[in-house]
Motif scaffolding. Structure first.
Motif, PDB file in Angstrom:
ATOM      1  N   PHE A  86       0.832  -1.202   0.000  1.00 48.42           N
ATOM      2  CA  PHE A  86       0.000   0.000   0.000  1.00 48.42           C
ATOM      3  C   PHE A  86       0.867   1.252   0.000  1.00 48.42           C
ATOM      4  N   ILE A  87       1.973   1.231   0.746  1.00 41.81           N
ATOM      5  CA  ILE A  87       2.876   2.381   0.780  1.00 41.81           C
ATOM      6  C   ILE A  87       3.542   2.582  -0.579  1.00 41.81           C
ATOM      7  N   LEU A  88       3.990   1.479  -1.201  1.00 46.26           N
ATOM      8  CA  LEU A  88       4.630   1.605  -2.512  1.00 46.26           C
ATOM      9  C   LEU A  88       3.664   2.105  -3.567  1.00 46.26           C
ATOM     10  N   CYS A  89       2.418   1.703  -3.470  1.00 40.82           N
ATOM     11  CA  CYS A  89       1.425   2.163  -4.460  1.00 40.82           C
ATOM     12  C   CYS A  89       1.033   3.618  -4.230  1.00 40.82           C
ATOM     13  N   ALA A  90       1.193   4.111  -2.995  1.00 41.17           N
ATOM     14  CA  ALA A  90       0.822   5.492  -2.687  1.00 41.17           C
ATOM     15  C   ALA A  90       1.871   6.489  -3.164  1.00 41.17           C
ATOM     16  N   ILE A  91       3.074   6.012  -3.402  1.00 45.14           N
ATOM     17  CA  ILE A  91       4.162   6.934  -3.816  1.00 45.14           C
ATOM     18  C   ILE A  91       4.059   7.291  -5.257  1.00 45.14           C
TER      19      ILE A  91
END
Length: 68
Positions: A63-68
């Motif tokens: 989720f963090i990688l997709c938010a960047i």
């Protein structure tokens, strides 16, 4: 991370991640149940808890990688 507004109801992102990790855990447990039956895993409940935590960290990281 925040929350998601669904028709006026705020749903925490961590709740969505934990539900997704639980679904993945149930899928992975199909394969690990064979190892439990054979006796390769000594404490299945502790193993499943650790597996859930690892899956939760992986889902959170995605989720963090997709938010960047």
């Amino acid at each position: 991370m925040g929350e998601l507004n669904l028709y006026g109801v705020y749903v925490p992102i961590l709740l969505i991640q934990s539900i997704l990790a639980y679904v993945l855990l149930k899928i992975v447990m199909i394969g690990t149940d064979r190892l439990v039956d054979r006796g390769w895993i000594a404490w299945p409940s502790i193993f499943n808890l650790c597996l859930y935590v690892v899956l939760l960290f992986l889902v959170h990281g995605l989720f963090i990688l997709c938010a960047i």
